[in-house]
Design a protein around this motif. Structure first.
Motif, PDB file in Angstrom:
ATOM      1  N   THR A  44      -5.095  73.482 -19.892  1.00  0.00           N
ATOM      2  CA  THR A  44      -5.336  72.977 -18.545  1.00  0.00           C
ATOM      3  C   THR A  44      -5.016  74.054 -17.508  1.00  0.00           C
ATOM      4  OG1 THR A  44      -3.104  72.124 -18.261  1.00  0.00           O
ATOM      5  CG2 THR A  44      -4.696  70.657 -19.319  1.00  0.00           C
ATOM      6  N   SER A  45      -5.339  73.757 -16.249  1.00  0.00           N
ATOM      7  CA  SER A  45      -5.137  74.734 -15.173  1.00  0.00           C
ATOM      8  C   SER A  45      -3.653  75.043 -14.949  1.00  0.00           C
ATOM      9  CB  SER A  45      -5.759  74.220 -13.873  1.00  0.00           C
ATOM     10  OG  SER A  45      -5.193  72.968 -13.522  1.00  0.00           O
ATOM     11  N   ASP A  46      -2.745  74.153 -15.383  1.00  0.00           N
ATOM     12  CA  ASP A  46      -1.310  74.440 -15.221  1.00  0.00           C
ATOM     13  C   ASP A  46      -0.701  75.074 -16.473  1.00  0.00           C
ATOM     14  OD1 ASP A  46      -1.104  72.367 -17.027  1.00  0.00           O
ATOM     15  OD2 ASP A  46       0.001  71.012 -15.698  1.00  0.00           O
ATOM     16  N   GLY A  47      -1.582  75.460 -17.423  1.00  0.00           N
ATOM     17  CA  GLY A  47      -1.124  76.171 -18.606  1.00  0.00           C
ATOM     18  C   GLY A  47      -0.693  75.319 -19.771  1.00  0.00           C
ATOM     19  N   SER A  48      -0.951  73.994 -19.711  1.00  0.00           N
ATOM     20  CA  SER A  48      -0.543  73.098 -20.787  1.00  0.00           C
ATOM     21  C   SER A  48      -1.657  72.944 -21.833  1.00  0.00           C
ATOM     22  CB  SER A  48      -0.215  71.716 -20.228  1.00  0.00           C
ATOM     23  OG  SER A  48       0.789  71.799 -19.248  1.00  0.00           O
ATOM     24  N   PHE A  49      -1.270  72.829 -23.099  1.00  0.00           N
ATOM     25  CA  PHE A  49      -2.227  72.506 -24.167  1.00  0.00           C
ATOM     26  C   PHE A  49      -2.718  71.074 -23.985  1.00  0.00           C
ATOM     27  CE2 PHE A  49      -2.926  70.116 -28.048  1.00  0.00           C
ATOM     28  CZ  PHE A  49      -3.913  70.860 -28.683  1.00  0.00           C
ATOM     29  N   ILE A  50      -4.012  70.846 -24.256  1.00  0.00           N
ATOM     30  CA  ILE A  50      -4.509  69.467 -24.188  1.00  0.00           C
ATOM     31  C   ILE A  50      -5.381  69.080 -25.372  1.00  0.00           C
ATOM     32  CG2 ILE A  50      -6.602  69.946 -22.790  1.00  0.00           C
ATOM     33  CD1 ILE A  50      -5.735  67.288 -21.235  1.00  0.00           C
ATOM     34  N   ALA A  51      -6.043  70.053 -26.049  1.00  0.00           N
ATOM     35  CA  ALA A  51      -6.919  69.689 -27.160  1.00  0.00           C
ATOM     36  C   ALA A  51      -7.248  70.913 -28.001  1.00  0.00           C
ATOM     37  CB  ALA A  51      -8.211  69.057 -26.633  1.00  0.00           C
ATOM     38  N   VAL A  52      -7.713  70.647 -29.222  1.00  0.00           N
ATOM     39  CA  VAL A  52      -8.253  71.685 -30.092  1.00  0.00           C
ATOM     40  C   VAL A  52      -9.592  71.187 -30.616  1.00  0.00           C
ATOM     41  CG1 VAL A  52      -6.976  70.807 -32.109  1.00  0.00           C
ATOM     42  CG2 VAL A  52      -7.810  73.163 -32.103  1.00  0.00           C
ATOM     43  N   GLY A  53     -10.593  72.081 -30.659  1.00  0.00           N
ATOM     44  CA  GLY A  53     -11.911  71.626 -31.083  1.00  0.00           C
ATOM     45  C   GLY A  53     -12.866  72.760 -31.386  1.00  0.00           C
ATOM     46  N   HIS A  54     -14.109  72.394 -31.673  1.00  0.00           N
ATOM     47  CA  HIS A  54     -15.163  73.363 -31.985  1.00  0.00           C
ATOM     48  C   HIS A  54     -15.871  73.801 -30.704  1.00  0.00           C
ATOM     49  CE1 HIS A  54     -15.571  71.886 -36.382  1.00  0.00           C
ATOM     50  NE2 HIS A  54     -15.033  73.084 -36.371  1.00  0.00           N
ATOM     51  N   SER A  66      -8.826  67.284 -32.233  1.00  0.00           N
ATOM     52  CA  SER A  66      -7.504  66.673 -32.130  1.00  0.00           C
ATOM     53  C   SER A  66      -6.928  66.901 -30.744  1.00  0.00           C
ATOM     54  CB  SER A  66      -6.558  67.263 -33.183  1.00  0.00           C
ATOM     55  OG  SER A  66      -5.265  66.697 -33.057  1.00  0.00           O
ATOM     56  N   PHE A  67      -6.168  65.927 -30.281  1.00  0.00           N
ATOM     57  CA  PHE A  67      -5.434  66.070 -29.021  1.00  0.00           C
ATOM     58  C   PHE A  67      -3.990  66.511 -29.288  1.00  0.00           C
ATOM     59  CE2 PHE A  67      -8.971  63.310 -27.905  1.00  0.00           C
ATOM     60  CZ  PHE A  67      -9.408  63.897 -26.724  1.00  0.00           C
ATOM     61  N   GLN A  68      -3.700  66.831 -30.540  1.00  0.00           N
ATOM     62  CA  GLN A  68      -2.403  67.387 -30.919  1.00  0.00           C
ATOM     63  C   GLN A  68      -2.585  68.863 -31.245  1.00  0.00           C
ATOM     64  OE1 GLN A  68      -1.602  64.519 -34.112  1.00  0.00           O
ATOM     65  NE2 GLN A  68       0.108  63.742 -32.886  1.00  0.00           N
ATOM     66  N   ASP A  69      -1.580  69.647 -31.021  1.00  0.00           N
ATOM     67  CA  ASP A  69      -1.656  71.088 -31.219  1.00  0.00           C
ATOM     68  C   ASP A  69      -1.431  71.399 -32.704  1.00  0.00           C
ATOM     69  OD1 ASP A  69      -1.921  73.747 -30.754  1.00  0.00           O
ATOM     70  OD2 ASP A  69      -0.132  73.960 -29.505  1.00  0.00           O
ATOM     71  N   ILE A  70      -2.471  71.206 -33.499  1.00  0.00           N
ATOM     72  CA  ILE A  70      -2.349  71.354 -34.948  1.00  0.00           C
ATOM     73  C   ILE A  70      -3.350  72.387 -35.449  1.00  0.00           C
ATOM     74  CG2 ILE A  70      -1.568  68.967 -35.282  1.00  0.00           C
ATOM     75  CD1 ILE A  70      -4.458  68.307 -36.194  1.00  0.00           C
ATOM     76  N   GLU A  71      -3.158  72.789 -36.704  1.00  0.00           N
ATOM     77  CA  GLU A  71      -4.106  73.689 -37.351  1.00  0.00           C
ATOM     78  C   GLU A  71      -5.193  72.856 -38.028  1.00  0.00           C
ATOM     79  OE1 GLU A  71      -4.230  77.210 -40.774  1.00  0.00           O
ATOM     80  OE2 GLU A  71      -2.313  76.302 -40.178  1.00  0.00           O
ATOM     81  N   ILE A  72      -6.434  73.278 -37.874  1.00  0.00           N
ATOM     82  CA  ILE A  72      -7.541  72.577 -38.536  1.00  0.00           C
ATOM     83  C   ILE A  72      -7.708  73.214 -39.908  1.00  0.00           C
ATOM     84  CG2 ILE A  72      -9.957  71.892 -38.366  1.00  0.00           C
ATOM     85  CD1 ILE A  72      -8.072  70.774 -36.142  1.00  0.00           C
ATOM     86  N   ASN A  73      -7.068  72.607 -40.912  1.00  0.00           N
ATOM     87  CA  ASN A  73      -7.038  73.172 -42.257  1.00  0.00           C
ATOM     88  C   ASN A  73      -7.462  72.129 -43.292  1.00  0.00           C
ATOM     89  OD1 ASN A  73      -4.856  71.438 -42.312  1.00  0.00           O
ATOM     90  ND2 ASN A  73      -3.311  73.056 -42.182  1.00  0.00           N
ATOM     91  N   ASP A  74      -7.254  72.436 -44.562  1.00  0.00           N
ATOM     92  CA  ASP A  74      -7.667  71.513 -45.632  1.00  0.00           C
ATOM     93  C   ASP A  74      -7.018  70.139 -45.483  1.00  0.00           C
ATOM     94  OD1 ASP A  74      -9.213  73.525 -46.665  1.00  0.00           O
ATOM     95  OD2 ASP A  74      -7.871  74.009 -48.334  1.00  0.00           O
ATOM     96  N   SER A  75      -5.740  70.131 -45.070  1.00  0.00           N
ATOM     97  CA  SER A  75      -5.034  68.850 -44.902  1.00  0.00           C
ATOM     98  C   SER A  75      -5.670  68.015 -43.786  1.00  0.00           C
ATOM     99  CB  SER A  75      -3.562  69.097 -44.581  1.00  0.00           C
ATOM    100  OG  SER A  75      -2.912  69.702 -45.662  1.00  0.00           O
TER     101      SER A  75
END
Length: 393
Positions: A44-54, A66-75
């Motif tokens: 976001t504009s204030d430097g916060s993480f908000i999503a991960v995607g393609h 995902s809206f969580q700061d996770i790795e997109i892996n086999d799990s």
């Protein structure tokens, strides 16, 4: 970790409401070197993480995984596919001896935007609608086989026509795992050939299963016209429901061949059915026969908002023709699968047709996609299939 995309001020509001799309106009800037199909973190504009995607080039720039700061892996793939299967088991559509045909993954509805997986017996047909899902196809296949176990022996990848052509991926359809010549599946105890090689969508319109059952309920003793019949699904159900006669119409010779094959699978040498390879509007114009029950299930008249006006005119014209060909006391099933056509848009088009035909019409049912095509509550655009069942006086 992943490269990052930075949003303009205030453009995170829809993401706070968990909408899974980020449009290109919301992006302020991005790290250098991001390529189409990459997984990106969204800031976001204030430097916060908000999503991960393609990431993808085009109007929808990021499809959120995902809206969580996770790795997109086999799990991640394993867990999402297991959640999808668990839901299908919970609603009784998977592991059903009378039905081995269902949608396992419905894009945003299963928190996997850009991915479709339909199951036909022991074959899963996978379709990517985003470059990111195409890039991840092998990881998804591995997770799919692990989650599905003995349920799936073959995975057919069918994305030749659904990926953005500008991405120039050179994609060809084919088995990504296993292989089989057996293309017969079972839907509610009826058998169908599925054309996953050359057919539309993944080879069969899984989304009309419940509505086909409703046609079966109303078909007894009636003369039935199935327009845009494609694989003949509505026709086969109408015949099991005891229809007096069934006429199937499609402009595609391949569709007519498939319809006749599916009727033959279930009702060999049954003289109640006849198929016509003809344009729908021409058939309705030139044939003056009246029917007790008519199904109008056309392909999408509008694939983007710019085509909406002409699409609504098309729906009005088609339903007017249908109303002119239905007997007093007849029943009309009419559908739109255009995502940009809202329920109100569609109903107004049908209303206009009824007024022009000067027929008294009552709505018996309002139809939609089945439960294995779930709608993400934060993504109302996923509600694409609309239908009405009308009693015509």
């Amino acid at each position: 970790m992943y490269k990052q995309i930075y949003l303009k001020r205030g453009k995170e509001e829809s993401l706070k409401r968990f909408h899974p799309w980020i449009f290109s106009g919301a992006i302020h800037h991005a790290d250098e070197g991001i390529e189409e199909g990459d997984i990106v973190r969204v800031i976001t504009s204030d430097g916060s993480f908000i999503a991960v995607g393609h990431y993808q080039i085009g109007s929808i720039a990021v499809r959120v995984l995902s809206f969580q700061d996770i790795e997109i892996n086999d799990s991640f793939w394993h867990d999402r596919l297991k959640e999808a299967l668990d839901m299908r088991l919970a609603i009784g559509i998977a592991d059903n001896p009378y039905n081995d045909t269902y949608r396992l993954v419905h894009g945003e509805g299963d928190h996997l935007p850009g991915l479709i997986i339909d199951c036909y017996g022991q074959t899963a047909v996978m379709q990517a609608h985003s470059v990111g899902m195409h890039v991840c196809r092998h990881e998804i296949t591995k997770a799919l086989l692990d989650v599905m176990g003995s349920r799936i022996q073959n995975v057919y990848y069918k994305s030749e026509t659904t990926l953005p052509f500008k991405a120039d991926l050179g994609q060809e359809n084919g088995f990504i795992y296993g292989g089989t010549d057996n293309n017969i599946c079972i839907e509610n105890g009826l058998k169908f050939h599925v054309d996953w090689l050359k057919g539309q969508k993944t080879g069969f319109f899984v989304d009309q299963r419940d509505n086909r059952s409703l046609v079966e309920k109303y078909a007894h003793g009636r003369s039935v016209l199935n327009m845009f019949c494609y694989t003949g699904g509505f026709s086969v159900y109408a015949m099991r429901g005891g229809a007096q006669l069934v006429h199937s119409v499609d402009s595609s010779a391949k569709a007519i061949e498939l319809t006749n094959a599916n009727v033959g699978l279930n009702f060999p040498d049954d003289q109640r059915h006849e198929a016509f390879c003809e344009d729908a509007f021409k058939y309705l114009d030139e044939h003056d026969r009246l029917y007790d029950l008519i199904i109008l299930d056309p392909p999408a008249f509008a694939k983007h908002r710019g085509a909406l006006h002409n699409a609504l005119k098309g729906y009005t014209r088609l339903n007017l023709k249908g109303l002119e060909r239905i007997k007093k006391g007849g029943i009309l099933f009419t559908f739109s699968c255009s995502q940009v056509v809202t329920k109100d848009n569609f109903r107004n088009a049908v209303f206009t047709a009824a007024a022009q035909a000067q027929r008294r019409v009552r709505i018996l049912h309002q139809l939609h996609q089945p439960a294995d095509h779930p709608i993400n509550i934060y993504h109302p655009e996923g509600e694409y299939l609309k239908g009405l069942v009308l009693y015509v006086e």
